[in-house]
Design a protein around this motif. Structure first.
Motif: not given
Length: 284
Positions: A84-91
């Protein structure tokens, strides 16, 4: 298992790669299974959407649900931390490379990869890269082929109120969730990031699939219309099947529409070749 990257290796964007063990949830472990069905969720969803499927698959097939970054606060297992605390994927490249490393490290052969909507896009992005153990086949659900433009206008850059108004249709977000501002404040970054990935995904000259493929589409789906899904046939030189299922874009998760039919078809797709039921007009 061999083939995986060390847990401390850094991703291409300079951040530490998540440990491979965080990537998968096995709701009904079957260590002696003949086959693993690895399922990748749609935009905004987590591994929990596949949990009801586990007991309905053939007893010698293990369901392995993919846990994407930025979600899964409830699926606590020994050795599995929340993402949950990981940033969402953007690439796409980073996301696909990390999933490929986790598959090589954690999922023994043979296995089949299933993905719905954005999940099918991730399946494609993953298998077009070298894998130590490629899947036996890919099952692509509710997803236009990569060279086909999206059917609906993009929403990922809309202002908050308009973005939230569209989520119930495009991301199957329940009205009860949309009505909770504190919860939506937590979920919106993941939803926007996922939908941005899906809406900007396009390959004018795509690579062919390296393994056989079967596609599924909802008969009333306006997000991924039948013709857009059937266009995968041009990228499947190793074998292609097409299966229509009653329902809209979220037919795999709609018991009143296509869930039961889809699970029956998945049994067929994961059956050993010697016992697989004949396929007639549903093959394209």
């Amino acid at each position: 298992m061999s083939g995986g990257r060390p847990a401390g290796e850094r991703a291409t964007n300079g951040t530490a790669r998540p440990a491979p063990g965080r990537w998968f949830h096995r709701p009904l472990p079957r260590p002696d299974a003949r086959l693993r069905l690895v399922c990748v969720p749609h935009a905004g969803a987590g591994a929990a959407v596949f949990r009801p499927w586990a007991e309905r698959l053939a007893p010698d097939v293990e369901l392995v649900a993919v846990r994407l970054p930025g979600r899964e606060s409830r699926l606590r297992e020994p050795g599995r931390e929340s993402r949950l605390r990981e940033p969402p994927a953007r690439h796409w490249p980073t996301l696909a490379q990390d999933l490929a490393a986790a598959l090589d490290d954690q999922v023994p052969a043979p296995y089949v990869l299933f993905g719905h909507s954005m999940g099918a896009m991730l399946v494609y992005e993953t298998v077009r890269r070298p894998l130590a153990r490629p899947p036996e086949k890919v099952l692509l659900s509710g997803c236009r082929a990569p060279h086909v433009p999206r059917a609906l206008p993009a929403i990922h850059a809309l202002p908050p109120e308009r973005f939230l108004a569209e989520l119930g249709r495009l991301a199957a977000t329940p009205a009860a969730v949309l009505a909770r501002p504190a919860l939506m404040e937590l979920l919106e970054p993941v939803l926007r990031a996922d939908i941005r990935l899906a809406e900007t995904w396009h390959h004018p000259a795509p690579d062919p699939l390296p393994v056989p493929a079967t596609v599924f589409w909802g008969t009333t789906d306006d997000v991924a219309p039948p013709d857009a899904v059937a266009a995968w046939r041009h990228l499947a030189p190793h074998g292609f099947g097409a299966r229509p299922v009653e329902g809209g874009h979220f037919f795999p998760f709609s018991p009143e529409d296509g869930t039961g039919h889809l699970l029956h078809l998945l049994d067929d797709e994961t059956a050993p070749a010697a016992t697989r039921r004949p396929r007639g007009s549903d093959r394209a």
